[in-house]
Design a protein around this motif. Structure first.
Motif, PDB file in Angstrom:
ATOM      1  N   SER A  46      11.908   1.223  -0.304  1.00 37.36           N
ATOM      2  CA  SER A  46      12.535   2.189  -1.212  1.00 37.36           C
ATOM      3  C   SER A  46      11.682   3.441  -1.356  1.00 37.36           C
ATOM      4  O   SER A  46      12.203   4.556  -1.390  1.00 37.36           O
ATOM      5  N   ARG A  47      10.362   3.251  -1.422  1.00 32.36           N
ATOM      6  CA  ARG A  47       9.462   4.396  -1.533  1.00 32.36           C
ATOM      7  C   ARG A  47       9.552   5.263  -0.272  1.00 32.36           C
ATOM      8  O   ARG A  47       9.577   6.480  -0.347  1.00 32.36           O
ATOM      9  N   SER A  48       9.641   4.635   0.909  1.00 39.93           N
ATOM     10  CA  SER A  48       9.772   5.385   2.161  1.00 39.93           C
ATOM     11  C   SER A  48      11.092   6.137   2.218  1.00 39.93           C
ATOM     12  O   SER A  48      11.147   7.273   2.698  1.00 39.93           O
ATOM     13  N   MET A  49      12.155   5.516   1.716  1.00 35.93           N
ATOM     14  CA  MET A  49      13.463   6.179   1.699  1.00 35.93           C
ATOM     15  C   MET A  49      13.435   7.405   0.781  1.00 35.93           C
ATOM     16  O   MET A  49      13.984   8.463   1.130  1.00 35.93           O
ATOM     17  N   VAL A  50      12.792   7.290  -0.376  1.00 37.09           N
ATOM     18  CA  VAL A  50      12.688   8.420  -1.311  1.00 37.09           C
ATOM     19  C   VAL A  50      11.852   9.530  -0.687  1.00 37.09           C
ATOM     20  O   VAL A  50      12.193  10.711  -0.803  1.00 37.09           O
ATOM     21  N   GLU A  51      10.776   9.166   0.004  1.00 36.13           N
ATOM     22  CA  GLU A  51       9.951  10.173   0.662  1.00 36.13           C
ATOM     23  C   GLU A  51      10.741  10.895   1.759  1.00 36.13           C
ATOM     24  O   GLU A  51      10.603  12.101   1.950  1.00 36.13           O
TER      25      GLU A  51
ATOM     26  N   ARG B 178       0.838  -1.203   0.000  1.00 36.26           N
ATOM     27  CA  ARG B 178       0.000   0.000   0.000  1.00 36.26           C
ATOM     28  C   ARG B 178       0.871   1.250   0.000  1.00 36.26           C
ATOM     29  O   ARG B 178       0.512   2.255  -0.592  1.00 36.26           O
ATOM     30  N   ILE B 179       1.990   1.177   0.708  1.00 32.80           N
ATOM     31  CA  ILE B 179       2.895   2.330   0.755  1.00 32.80           C
ATOM     32  C   ILE B 179       3.575   2.499  -0.598  1.00 32.80           C
ATOM     33  O   ILE B 179       3.678   3.600  -1.126  1.00 32.80           O
ATOM     34  N   GLY B 180       4.050   1.403  -1.188  1.00 31.78           N
ATOM     35  CA  GLY B 180       4.781   1.460  -2.443  1.00 31.78           C
ATOM     36  C   GLY B 180       3.958   1.953  -3.613  1.00 31.78           C
ATOM     37  O   GLY B 180       4.489   2.525  -4.559  1.00 31.78           O
TER      38      GLY B 180
ATOM     39  N   LYS C  97       8.013   7.616  -8.940  1.00 32.33           N
ATOM     40  CA  LYS C  97       7.300   6.352  -8.791  1.00 32.33           C
ATOM     41  C   LYS C  97       8.295   5.223  -8.562  1.00 32.33           C
ATOM     42  O   LYS C  97       9.352   5.179  -9.185  1.00 32.33           O
ATOM     43  N   VAL C  98       7.933   4.314  -7.671  1.00 30.73           N
ATOM     44  CA  VAL C  98       8.743   3.134  -7.371  1.00 30.73           C
ATOM     45  C   VAL C  98       7.895   1.914  -7.707  1.00 30.73           C
ATOM     46  O   VAL C  98       6.757   1.801  -7.251  1.00 30.73           O
ATOM     47  N   THR C  99       8.454   1.007  -8.522  1.00 26.04           N
ATOM     48  CA  THR C  99       7.736  -0.223  -8.889  1.00 26.04           C
ATOM     49  C   THR C  99       8.660  -1.418  -8.702  1.00 26.04           C
ATOM     50  O   THR C  99       9.870  -1.310  -8.922  1.00 26.04           O
TER      51      THR C  99
END
Length: 177
Positions: free
Chosen positions: A68-73, A3-5, A51-53
């Motif tokens: 990875s998405r949390s790190m980018v945020e 859900r986060i990603g 976007k991270v996929t």
């Protein structure tokens, strides 16, 4: 599915992101931060969002996706508003003061503790019993706050020591006669 990603990371005004291979670099008003993602995810900068996929359906790819998405945020948050940890000192005679780049702590030892503040982090002491650690990298801010707290952790009988603001310290009952 993460859900986060799934959520893309929005880039606010004044923040730019550049991608080279698996490394993303984010520039903003407070500075520049970068993160290198693993080969299990794909990073893409599309307009004003990142976007991270995942690159497959393996367990590791799905784990790396949300992380990875949390790190980018965290990169975007760091270069826009920064991160902050607040510590409070409790105990009679315990106090802190800043002198240049050195945090001087009086913690009941026979000597003063001199804590050298590393680069990339700002430490202030608005009151004698408060310490504020600020910076753009959440890992460095958290580590500096933990290092300061390690000088005198809160003890369970009287609650004296350095604690995070709002931290609950379980209190024990003393000896009975």
């Amino acid at each position: 599915m993460s859900r986060i990603g799934k959520k893309p990371v929005e880039l606010p005004k004044g923040v730019s992101a550049s991608l080279s291979g698996q490394t993303i670099e984010v520039k903003g008003p407070k500075g520049t931060l970068s993160f290198t993602a693993t080969d299990d995810v794909t990073l893409a900068v599309e307009g004003a969002e990142i976007k991270v996929t995942p690159r497959g359906t393996s367990k590791r790819a799905r784990q790396q996706w949300g992380m990875s998405r949390s790190m980018v945020e965290n990169l975007v948050t760091g270069v826009t508003s920064g991160f902050k940890k607040e510590l409070e000192i409790q105990g009679v005679g315990y106090r802190a003061s800043m002198q240049g780049n050195v945090l001087k702590l009086s913690l009941g030892y026979s000597h003063e503790v001199n804590f050298e503040v590393p680069k990339g982090v700002t430490v202030t002491s608005p009151k004698q019993t408060e310490i504020v650690v600020e910076g753009i990298d959440p890992q460095v801010v958290g580590q500096v706050a933990a290092n300061i707290r390690d000088w005198k952790r809160p003890e369970p009988y009287k609650g004296k020591g350095i604690r995070y603001k709002g931290e609950f310290v379980f209190r024990k009952e003393g000896k009975k006669k």
